[in-house]
Design an enzyme around this catalytic site. Structure first.
Site, short mmCIF file in Angstrom:
data_model
loop_
_atom_site.label_atom_id
_atom_site.label_comp_id
_atom_site.label_asym_id
_atom_site.label_seq_id
_atom_site.Cartn_x
_atom_site.Cartn_y
_atom_site.Cartn_z
N ARG A 1 52.80 63.19 44.06
CA ARG A 1 51.96 63.48 45.22
C ARG A 1 51.24 64.80 44.98
O ARG A 1 51.84 65.75 44.47
CB ARG A 1 52.78 63.57 46.51
N GLU B 1 43.15 64.58 48.02
CA GLU B 1 42.61 63.32 47.51
C GLU B 1 42.10 62.40 48.61
O GLU B 1 41.22 61.57 48.37
CB GLU B 1 43.66 62.59 46.66
N ALA C 1 48.22 55.10 39.38
CA ALA C 1 49.40 54.84 38.54
C ALA C 1 50.11 53.55 38.93
O ALA C 1 50.72 52.89 38.11
CB ALA C 1 50.35 56.03 38.61
P1 NAI Z 1 62.87 57.64 44.21
O1 NAI Z 1 63.22 57.81 45.65
O2 NAI Z 1 63.53 56.54 43.45
O3 NAI Z 1 63.14 59.01 43.43
C1 NAI Z 1 62.79 60.26 43.93
C2 NAI Z 1 63.78 61.26 43.35
O4 NAI Z 1 63.39 62.57 43.79
C3 NAI Z 1 65.23 61.03 43.85
O5 NAI Z 1 66.11 61.00 42.75
C4 NAI Z 1 65.48 62.23 44.76
O6 NAI Z 1 66.84 62.65 44.73
C5 NAI Z 1 64.57 63.27 44.13
N1 NAI Z 1 64.32 64.38 45.03
C6 NAI Z 1 64.28 64.40 46.38
N2 NAI Z 1 64.06 65.66 46.82
C7 NAI Z 1 63.97 66.44 45.72
C8 NAI Z 1 63.77 67.83 45.53
N3 NAI Z 1 63.65 68.67 46.57
N4 NAI Z 1 63.71 68.28 44.26
C9 NAI Z 1 63.88 67.45 43.20
N5 NAI Z 1 64.07 66.12 43.32
C10 NAI Z 1 64.12 65.64 44.58
O7 NAI Z 1 61.30 57.51 44.17
P2 NAI Z 1 60.40 56.87 43.01
O8 NAI Z 1 60.19 55.43 43.28
O9 NAI Z 1 60.92 57.29 41.70
O10 NAI Z 1 59.01 57.60 43.30
C11 NAI Z 1 58.85 58.99 43.09
C12 NAI Z 1 57.55 59.42 43.73
O11 NAI Z 1 56.46 58.85 43.02
C13 NAI Z 1 57.35 58.93 45.17
O12 NAI Z 1 57.91 59.85 46.10
C14 NAI Z 1 55.86 58.86 45.31
O13 NAI Z 1 55.40 60.08 45.91
C15 NAI Z 1 55.35 58.78 43.90
N6 NAI Z 1 54.63 57.53 43.62
C16 NAI Z 1 53.36 57.62 43.11
C17 NAI Z 1 52.65 56.47 42.83
C18 NAI Z 1 51.28 56.52 42.22
O14 NAI Z 1 50.58 55.50 42.21
N7 NAI Z 1 50.84 57.65 41.69
C19 NAI Z 1 53.21 55.15 43.11
C20 NAI Z 1 54.58 55.17 43.58
C21 NAI Z 1 55.25 56.33 43.84
#
Ligand code: NAI
Length: 330
Positions: free
Chosen positions: A230, A259, A293
């Site tokens: 993000r 964005e 992505a």
């Molecule tokens: P997920 O929920 O599986 O993983 C997120 C990880 O971040 C978790 O392991 C969580 O413990 C960790 N986390 C939470 N707070 C944190 C902090 N303060 N510091 C460090 N780590 C922390 O989510 P997933 O599916 O891996 O997605 C990650 C991110 O990717 C989403 O939040 C979304 O913003 C972004 N995303 C972007 C897309 C794109 O098209 N560019 C598409 C899908 C997701």
């Protein structure tokens, strides 16, 4: 049940039409985004379906509730654009927690390979029969250290990909994954030792501007920063300063703080008014992609299937607890 579908793009429609057929859902596709100016379009609908740049603020939630909308279905994983607190007790919110972590992780690697080996520049050159290699030198990824912040679904797939390239991996997560085989370190160590830093954590109040002047100061000179998560994770002004001072060697951004005003629309005939975005795009060591992505056929199919399932189950009175977004105090 009638669904008002906001911020529709042509690639959304086939998948949703396919899964919504015989589902009892009638979808009206609106091209406009949901925000305070457009929320009245939701009158007469039972549900709204929104994406990453729709604005579901407290006033929007109030109006949706007053209009009789019963549920919000996000067709994405992140929910930072929804005021979840305002939704409490008024509108349940469902999302697509996982569709294709591979889509996002593979795009992150595509960006890294591109910026490093300059394939985007080489492509343009050879189209013009310019076969010079001047300025195209990259570095081996093999043996380099990548710091992964956020080791959820996408972060771990990205770690697997990096492992395949023979890279060393350092990880940071507020809630480290058990038995992941990852080496977790604290953020200062990750910043200090990583040649490449890739962001895969959600945007929360805690993670907003995780990358700023202070954290950039702790990084290796020449670090490459990847953000496919993000835009708000990075203080854009500080990133630009870091690049100008040559502390940051390269940046690959699939997301950008502001964005919402630009991404997914064609501004090729306009004077873009956002000076920071223009500055970034003008830099030779920056690649910007417009939040693409997620964009693979597999991901689009999975997004449509899960979103339709979320809505069907909600209206059938058997809501899907695993995809509901609940308000938690951070
Ligand atoms: P997920 O929920 O599986 O993983 C997120 C990880 O971040 C978790 O392991 C969580 O413990 C960790 N986390 C939470 N707070 C944190 C902090 N303060 N510091 C460090 N780590 C922390 O989510 P997933 O599916 O891996 O997605 C990650 C991110 O990717 C989403 O939040 C979304 O913003 C972004 N995303 C972007 C897309 C794109 O098209 N560019 C598409 C899908 C997701």
């Amino acid at each position: 049940m009638k669904v008002a579908f906001f911020d529709t793009k042509s690639y959304d429609v086939p998948g949703f039409d396919h899964y919504a057929a015989d589902s009892g859902l009638e979808i009206k596709y609106f091209e406009t985004r949901l925000n305070e100016d457009t929320v009245s379009l939701a009158a007469g609908y039972d549900a709204v379906c929104v994406f990453v740049n729709d604005t579901v603020s407290a006033p929007v939630v109030e109006t949706l509730h007053a209009l009789g909308v019963k549920v919000i279905a996000l067709r994405c994983a992140g929910f930072n654009n929804v005021d979840i607190r305002a939704c409490q007790g008024k509108l349940p919110v469902y999302r697509v927690p996982a569709y294709s972590p591979y889509a996002v992780a593979e795009h992150a690697m595509a960006l890294l390979l591109t910026i490093n080996r300059r394939t985007h520049k080489a492509y343009i050159r050879t189209r013009d029969f310019n076969f010079s290699l001047q300025g195209l030198a990259g570095f081996d990824l093999h043996g380099k250290t990548v710091g992964i912040i956020g080791t959820g679904k996408i972060g771990r797939v990205f770690a697997d990909i990096c492992r395949g390239f023979g890279m060393h991996i350092l990880a940071y997560d507020k809630f480290p994954a058990e038995n992941s085989g990852l080496r977790y370190v604290d953020l200062p160590e990750l910043f200090a030792k990583s040649d490449i830093i890739s962001l895969h954590c959600p945007l929360t109040e805690e993670t907003r501007h995780l990358i700023d002047a202070k954290s950039i100061a702790q990084m290796k000179k020449g670090v490459t920063i990847l953000n496919t998560s993000r835009g708000g994770l990075i203080n854009t002004e500080d990133l630009i300063t870091g690049i100008k001072e040559k502390k940051v060697g390269a940046a690959c951004l699939d997301v950008y703080e502001e964005e919402g005003d630009f991404f997914y629309e064609d501004f090729s005939g306009h004077i873009v008014q956002d000076d920071k975005l223009v500055r970034l795009i003008a830099m030779p060591n920056v690649i910007v992609t417009s939040h693409q992505a997620f964009l693979t056929q597999e991901a689009l199919d999975s997004i449509a299937a899960t979103t339709v399932d979320n809505l069907q189950k909600f209206f059938a009175g058997t809501p899907n607890a695993s995809t509901e977004v609940r308000y938690t105090i951070q």
